[in-house]
Each structure stands twice: as structure tokens, then as C-alpha cells.
Design a protein around this motif. Structure first.
Motif, PDB file in Angstrom:
ATOM      1  N   GLU A  20       0.833  -1.285  -0.135  1.00  9.24           N
ATOM      2  CA  GLU A  20      -0.269  -0.141  -0.001  1.00  9.24           C
ATOM      3  C   GLU A  20       1.091   1.305  -0.703  1.00  9.24           C
ATOM      4  O   GLU A  20       1.061   2.275  -0.851  1.00  9.24           O
ATOM      5  CB  GLU A  20      -1.015   0.044   1.283  1.00  9.24           C
ATOM      6  N   THR A  23       1.861   1.881  -3.488  1.00 11.45           N
ATOM      7  CA  THR A  23       1.034   2.106  -4.366  1.00 11.45           C
ATOM      8  C   THR A  23       1.232   4.026  -3.523  1.00 11.45           C
ATOM      9  O   THR A  23       0.333   4.711  -5.187  1.00 11.45           O
ATOM     10  CB  THR A  23      -0.574   1.577  -3.937  1.00 11.45           C
ATOM     11  N   GLN A  27       1.176   6.949  -6.891  1.00 11.18           N
ATOM     12  CA  GLN A  27       0.162   7.679  -7.008  1.00 11.18           C
ATOM     13  C   GLN A  27       0.487   9.168  -6.574  1.00 11.18           C
ATOM     14  O   GLN A  27      -0.417   9.990  -7.207  1.00 11.18           O
ATOM     15  CB  GLN A  27      -1.141   7.098  -6.146  1.00 11.18           C
TER      16      GLN A  27
END
Length: 157
Positions: A20, A23, A27
Motif C-alpha cells: 500500500e 501504491t 500515486q
């Protein structure tokens, strides 16, 4: 993953938190301002993701026995020794060390892991954890002292 594992104390939570964090970093890479090293920024995301992950999990407070934990020696950065006797001794030392690290309170453990294990500077640790540099130094000193005491008690007959 190693830092996430040491913070979350559970392989599944650590894997999820590390994934996570990556990620989120991908982003939000456009938000990286270059005021610190990229690794500092990534550790900051990982640290916050580990905290969030642990808060959301009802399993994190459940301690598992050492027999149920993954092989901590495989997660360590220590080189393997050639002889079986020496290997067994090093494995026991690693187990004692990581058990002691896990017993540190979160506030001390996170500083210790980032500074001593991951090798971040005091300034970088302060940035990751949102602390002053002097607070990082105090917590690091306390963590080292507490580890020393925990390890001394562990090796006493």
C-alpha cells in the motif's frame, strides 16, 4: 518489507502495508518536493501506512509465540556463518535481539529501527516521524538503553 514487518509484527500486515505504501508513493510521486531524500519520503509513507494498518486490524494486539513467527534470521541483515555451531549461536543471538526490539514501546522501536537498522540520519528520522531532532536523539538513547537492559536480562543464567 523488513521495516514494515518489524513495525507491524505480522507478515500479512507487513506485506499489505509495504504494498500500500508503494501504491500511495506511485500515486503521489508528483507531490514529492525534494526537500529530503526520496527514501525518507518513502519511509514516511510506510510508517504512516503501518500505523494505519495496525489500527484497522484487530489482530495486531494478539501476540504469537516465537514458534509461530517466521524465521527472524531470514529477515535479518546479518551474514550467515559457515559452521553449524557458530550458525546456531548467531541464530540465538538474532532471536534474542529481535525479541528485545519487539518489546520496545512503539515510540522507541520506530526511532531505533529507522536510525539503527535502516540507517536514516537523525534529521531524516525526525522528518519521517514528525518529531524534533532532539526528540529523536532522546528516544534513540532511551531505546538503546532499554535494549541493553533487555538483552542483559535475557542472557543472565
Amino acid at each position: 518489507y523488513h521495516l514494515a514487518y518489524r513495525m507491524c509484527r505480522q507478515p500479512d500486515l507487513a506485506r499489505d502495508a509495504a504494498q500500500e505504501a508503494l501504491t500511495i508513493a506511485l500515486q503521489k510521486i508528483h507531490q514529492f518536493r525534494g526537500e529530503s531524500r526520496l527514501i525518507t519520503w518513502l519511509y514516511q509513507i510506510l510508517f504512516h501506512e503501518c500505523l494505519r494498518s495496525r489500527r484497522e486490524s484487530t489482530r495486531w494486539a494478539t501476540m504469537v509465540s516465537l514458534d509461530e513467527r517466521p524465521d527472524l534470521a531470514a529477515l535479518s541483515k546479518f551474514p550467515l556463518s559457515p559452521g553449524p555451531e557458530e550458525q546456531a549461536l548467531q541464530d540465538e543471538e538474532r532471536r534474542l535481539f529481535w525479541t528485545a526490539v519487539e518489546r520496545l514501546p512503539e515510540s522507541l522501536r520506530s526511532v531505533y529501527l529507522l536510525r539503527e537498522i535502516e540507517g536514516l540520519s537523525t534529521q531524516e528520522v525526525a522528518r519521517v516521524l514528525g518529531l524534533s531532532e532532539s526528540n529523536v536523539k532522546v528516544r534513540l538513547h532511551r531505546a538503546r538503553r532499554r535494549l541493553k537492559n533487555l538483552l542483559a536480562r535475557a542472557v543472565r543464567p
